[in-house]
Design an enzyme around this catalytic site. Sequence first.
Site, short mmCIF file in Angstrom:
data_model
loop_
_atom_site.label_atom_id
_atom_site.label_comp_id
_atom_site.label_asym_id
_atom_site.label_seq_id
_atom_site.Cartn_x
_atom_site.Cartn_y
_atom_site.Cartn_z
N PRO A 20 -10.20 1.07 -4.65
CA PRO A 20 -8.71 1.12 -5.06
C PRO A 20 -8.07 -0.44 -4.78
CG PRO A 20 -9.05 2.84 -3.31
CD PRO A 20 -10.42 1.72 -3.32
N LYS A 21 -7.08 -0.76 -5.64
CA LYS A 21 -6.19 -2.06 -5.67
C LYS A 21 -5.10 -1.63 -4.84
CE LYS A 21 -4.59 -5.68 -8.37
NZ LYS A 21 -3.43 -5.88 -7.43
N TRP A 22 -5.18 -2.21 -3.65
CA TRP A 22 -4.03 -2.24 -2.52
C TRP A 22 -2.77 -3.08 -2.95
CZ3 TRP A 22 -4.32 1.56 1.07
CH2 TRP A 22 -5.60 2.15 1.29
N GLY A 49 -3.93 0.35 -8.92
CA GLY A 49 -4.96 0.20 -10.20
C GLY A 49 -6.25 0.09 -9.24
#
Length: 361
Positions: free
Chosen positions: A34-36, A182
């Site tokens: 996951p894009k944090w 994202g």
Amino acid sequence: MDLPVMPPLRPMLAKSVKGVPAADSVEGGLSYEPKWDGFRCIVFHDGDEVQLASRSTKELTRYFPEIVEAIEAEAPERCVLDGEIFIATDGRLEFDTLSQRIHPAASRVAMLSVETPASFVAFDLLALGDESLMNEPFAVRRARLEEALGSAADPIHVTRTTTDAAEAHEWFGIFEGAGLDGVVAKALARPYAPNGRTMLKIKHSRTADVVVAGYRLHKTSTAERPLLGSLLLGLYADDGQLQHVGVAASFTETRRAELIDELEPLIVDTSEHPWGKWQDADAQAGSRLPGGQSRWSGTKDLSFVTLAPTRVAEVGYEHMEGSRFRHTAQFKRWRPDREPASCTYGQLEEVAKYDLGQILT
């Protein structure tokens, strides 16, 4: 502090791509995560010394005492971690709340660290003990990270990963509901590349029709050659008020000059504008009005030219943070076929909620 990897260190970066790439599109395969949406942070831990460094190598340590305490308790005694600091409220990331932590008053920071405590999610291990892992492939670094933080407890986490592109595509669709923005793909066989854009990021892309209600001059603008810096964008709320939702920028110098002439007929007196009271502190507190000073702007001139809210533009954006665009919007085109009154929040895509706890499990 004496570690095999020392500050200052700029973290490895990512370049944008469209769509989740196939796992076999890179030699050795890809790992997805996951894009944090928080503050990128490199953690340097050497015994009783902890340093938190931002993406630009600036110190974050004083702003997050609870993270320092947690690293001392949960992380290996000597290590360097790459990750993200975040704050979650009701199962969703809250970037605005996180931003409030960058405050000059130590008392304010101390209070917020208790009221809205931050967490740290690790996604890479750069050093452990006396060993630098910078030249090791990501597959090795990831395995060592899981081992090093295997017993860590909240607020220290290890990000979820998968090597299944289909699962990553599913994450891209549902994790946004928890505030993530994202998916990131990393080559399993590559070493860590400081400041190199060797990762891939896949972010959401949407468009909206907005009212252009003003503009700011560019920092290079002069009286002899005025240049537009950014367009101020608005959307109508349910109560009929035009809310400031963000800006659109990134024009060429030629286009900046053209826009000054193009928008001149729309200039109106401040007293006739829905955002005319932008200098009023009470108005700032009650509405999203542009122009007010903040801890981010300092003494920067945020004054703007007021335009009659009659022109509609289509802009591209990634996602919303509350009632505004999270990042600068991208101007697409003018929409002379649209009425300003039709530019409401109702046109925006509603993202299904998703519990952040399910991602951290």
